[in-house]
Design a protein around this motif. Structure first.
Motif, mmCIF file in Angstrom:
data_model
loop_
_atom_site.group_PDB
_atom_site.id
_atom_site.type_symbol
_atom_site.label_atom_id
_atom_site.label_comp_id
_atom_site.label_asym_id
_atom_site.label_seq_id
_atom_site.Cartn_x
_atom_site.Cartn_y
_atom_site.Cartn_z
ATOM 1 N N SER B 13 -24.011 55.335 25.556
ATOM 2 C CA SER B 13 -22.813 54.460 25.740
ATOM 3 C C SER B 13 -22.623 53.845 27.283
ATOM 4 N N HIS B 14 -23.037 54.654 28.146
ATOM 5 C CA HIS B 14 -23.143 54.075 29.618
ATOM 6 C C HIS B 14 -24.107 52.736 29.651
ATOM 7 N N ALA B 15 -25.212 53.059 29.187
ATOM 8 C CA ALA B 15 -26.331 52.156 28.917
ATOM 9 C C ALA B 15 -25.741 50.974 28.240
ATOM 10 N N LEU B 16 -24.976 51.019 27.098
ATOM 11 C CA LEU B 16 -24.435 49.833 26.404
ATOM 12 C C LEU B 16 -23.341 49.163 26.913
ATOM 13 N N ILE B 17 -22.570 49.849 27.725
ATOM 14 C CA ILE B 17 -21.274 49.131 28.523
ATOM 15 C C ILE B 17 -21.669 48.519 29.700
ATOM 16 N N PHE B 18 -22.638 49.348 30.599
ATOM 17 C CA PHE B 18 -22.783 48.893 31.591
ATOM 18 C C PHE B 18 -24.490 48.275 31.647
ATOM 19 N N SER B 19 -24.668 47.046 30.937
ATOM 20 C CA SER B 19 -25.902 46.611 30.653
ATOM 21 C C SER B 19 -25.951 45.171 31.292
ATOM 22 N N THR B 20 -24.982 44.692 31.824
ATOM 23 C CA THR B 20 -24.958 43.341 32.177
ATOM 24 C C THR B 20 -25.223 43.142 33.571
ATOM 25 N N SER B 21 -25.710 41.654 34.100
ATOM 26 C CA SER B 21 -25.693 41.355 35.417
ATOM 27 C C SER B 21 -24.513 41.717 36.336
ATOM 28 N N LYS B 22 -23.518 41.697 35.825
ATOM 29 C CA LYS B 22 -22.403 41.880 36.387
ATOM 30 C C LYS B 22 -21.690 43.503 36.754
ATOM 31 N N SER B 23 -22.794 44.389 36.092
ATOM 32 C CA SER B 23 -22.381 45.785 36.052
ATOM 33 C C SER B 23 -22.073 46.331 37.451
ATOM 34 N N ASP B 24 -23.193 46.106 38.121
ATOM 35 C CA ASP B 24 -22.881 46.648 39.581
ATOM 36 C C ASP B 24 -21.489 46.492 40.404
ATOM 37 N N SER B 25 -21.215 45.244 40.208
ATOM 38 C CA SER B 25 -19.801 44.834 40.808
ATOM 39 C C SER B 25 -18.829 45.454 40.216
ATOM 40 N N ILE B 26 -18.868 45.323 38.897
ATOM 41 C CA ILE B 26 -17.586 45.979 37.947
ATOM 42 C C ILE B 26 -17.550 47.379 38.322
ATOM 43 N N VAL B 27 -18.642 48.047 38.216
ATOM 44 C CA VAL B 27 -18.578 49.711 38.333
ATOM 45 C C VAL B 27 -18.237 49.882 40.012
ATOM 46 N N LYS B 28 -18.294 49.002 40.723
ATOM 47 C CA LYS B 28 -17.922 49.259 42.110
ATOM 48 C C LYS B 28 -16.327 48.981 42.096
ATOM 49 N N GLU B 29 -15.859 47.826 41.613
ATOM 50 C CA GLU B 29 -14.388 47.998 41.444
ATOM 51 C C GLU B 29 -13.767 49.292 40.774
ATOM 52 N N LEU B 30 -14.458 49.586 39.542
ATOM 53 C CA LEU B 30 -13.884 50.797 38.777
ATOM 54 C C LEU B 30 -13.770 51.963 39.628
ATOM 55 N N LYS B 39 -16.854 58.641 39.547
ATOM 56 C CA LYS B 39 -18.034 57.461 39.821
ATOM 57 C C LYS B 39 -18.744 57.356 38.792
ATOM 58 N N ILE B 40 -19.475 56.390 38.706
ATOM 59 C CA ILE B 40 -20.436 56.066 37.849
ATOM 60 C C ILE B 40 -21.804 55.664 38.398
ATOM 61 N N ASP B 41 -22.925 56.533 38.166
ATOM 62 C CA ASP B 41 -23.951 56.349 39.031
ATOM 63 C C ASP B 41 -24.968 55.456 38.187
ATOM 64 N N MET B 42 -24.969 54.131 38.895
ATOM 65 C CA MET B 42 -25.821 53.130 38.007
ATOM 66 C C MET B 42 -27.330 53.127 38.274
ATOM 67 N N SER B 43 -27.693 54.033 38.934
ATOM 68 C CA SER B 43 -29.143 54.590 39.110
ATOM 69 C C SER B 43 -29.488 55.334 37.872
ATOM 70 N N ILE B 44 -28.642 56.361 37.356
ATOM 71 C CA ILE B 44 -28.809 57.043 36.074
ATOM 72 C C ILE B 44 -28.957 56.151 34.883
ATOM 73 N N VAL B 45 -27.744 55.211 34.912
ATOM 74 C CA VAL B 45 -27.831 54.223 33.897
ATOM 75 C C VAL B 45 -29.128 53.371 33.797
ATOM 76 N N ARG B 46 -29.330 52.776 34.753
ATOM 77 C CA ARG B 46 -30.689 52.062 34.801
ATOM 78 C C ARG B 46 -31.592 52.968 34.390
ATOM 79 N N ASN B 47 -32.093 54.087 34.927
ATOM 80 C CA ASN B 47 -33.169 54.910 34.665
ATOM 81 C C ASN B 47 -33.420 55.146 33.353
ATOM 82 N N PHE B 48 -32.165 55.572 32.604
ATOM 83 C CA PHE B 48 -32.090 55.686 31.277
ATOM 84 C C PHE B 48 -32.385 54.523 30.424
ATOM 85 N N THR B 49 -31.872 53.462 30.807
ATOM 86 C CA THR B 49 -32.006 52.122 30.139
ATOM 87 C C THR B 49 -33.597 51.882 30.057
#
Lengths: 119, 137
Positions: B13-30, B39-49
């Motif tokens: 579900s994280h990989a589905l939602i945070f899968s765009t080119s803008k995800s890093d900036s959006i996650v930082k804002e969140l 927080k949401i660790d994008m490195s884990i999301v990217r690794n899973f993807t």
């Protein structure tokens, strides 16, 4: 009179509050469901529905460019749910944070999720 | 019935939602908007993807969380502006009425402005005629 006023000031606890004793003893299955924030009915309805739904537009860019907002939560019950209690005027979708995902992953990694197969 | 896919679905579900080119900036804002430090660790999301996601997700990939995703999809599809402030927000589906409304609003505004200018010109001409009427040849 004073007693009646005192009664009015007593707040009702929500039915799922931990201080409220359940009428039936909880089982491991119920506790796991409660910890993971899943209602048993959620598992049934997806099997009965058609699965031909594309999820390509459920992403952060599309969601935040429209009328919905995203917010991080640490409550598994609210993951991928709308937050109706939010003060934000826009509908807000809650997303579970990574730390809670890792904690919940322990249930999976220890085999608890696959252990019970009996209702 | 157990929940054998729960961890996979959470990460998916994280990989589905945070899968765009803008995800890093959006996650930082969140994360910045969270005073509690969640927080949401994008490195884990990217690794899973990179490791597990080969084809785009379908609803059938989420036996547990599928009903929630389907509800989000239904809300996205069925969203319509109900208040004046929501007129400025483009709906997720069927954007043609949104653009048609604003096109009509701009055309209407231009028409009202031209009407106002025409009325002003007429009043000015009448006033000028009354103060200094043109001599009839």
């Amino acid at each position: 009179m004073a007693k009646r006023r005192a009664d009015k000031t007593v707040r009702r606890l929500p039915h799922d509050h931990s201080l409220i004793r359940r009428p039936l003893p909880s089982s491991l299955r119920q506790d796991v469901y409660s910890a993971t924030g899943i209602k048993p009915t959620e598992l049934d309805c997806i099997e009965k529905s058609n699965l031909s739904c594309s999820l390509s537009d459920i992403n952060d860019r599309d969601l935040t460019s429209g009328p919905f907002c995203l917010e991080i939560t640490d409550d598994p019950r609210r993951h991928l749910r709308f937050d109706d209690t939010s003060t934000n005027a826009s509908p807000t979708i809650k997303v579970l944070d990574t730390q809670t995902v890792c904690i919940l992953s322990l249930l999976d990694l220890t085999g608890i999720m696959e252990y019970y197969n009996q209702p | 019935m157990g929940l054998p896919t729960y961890m996979t679905e959470l990460l998916a579900s994280h990989a589905l939602i945070f899968s765009t080119s803008k995800s890093d900036s959006i996650v930082k804002e969140l994360c910045d908007a969270q005073p509690s430090g969640k927080k949401i660790d994008m490195s884990i999301v990217r690794n899973f993807t990179e490791s597990f996601v080969e084809v785009p997700f379908q609803l059938g990939d989420f036996p547990i969380l599928g009903s929630r995703l389907r509800y989000i999809h239904e809300r996205m599809t069925g969203w319509r502006p109900l208040r004046f402030g929501q007129l400025f927000q483009r709906p997720y589906r069927d954007s043609i009425p949104f653009f048609a409304f604003w096109f009509a609003a701009v055309i209407g505004l231009v028409a009202v402005l031209s009407l106002g200018i025409g009325v002003g010109q007429l009043v000015y001409a009448i006033l000028m005629y009354k103060t200094d009427p043109l001599p009839i040849p």
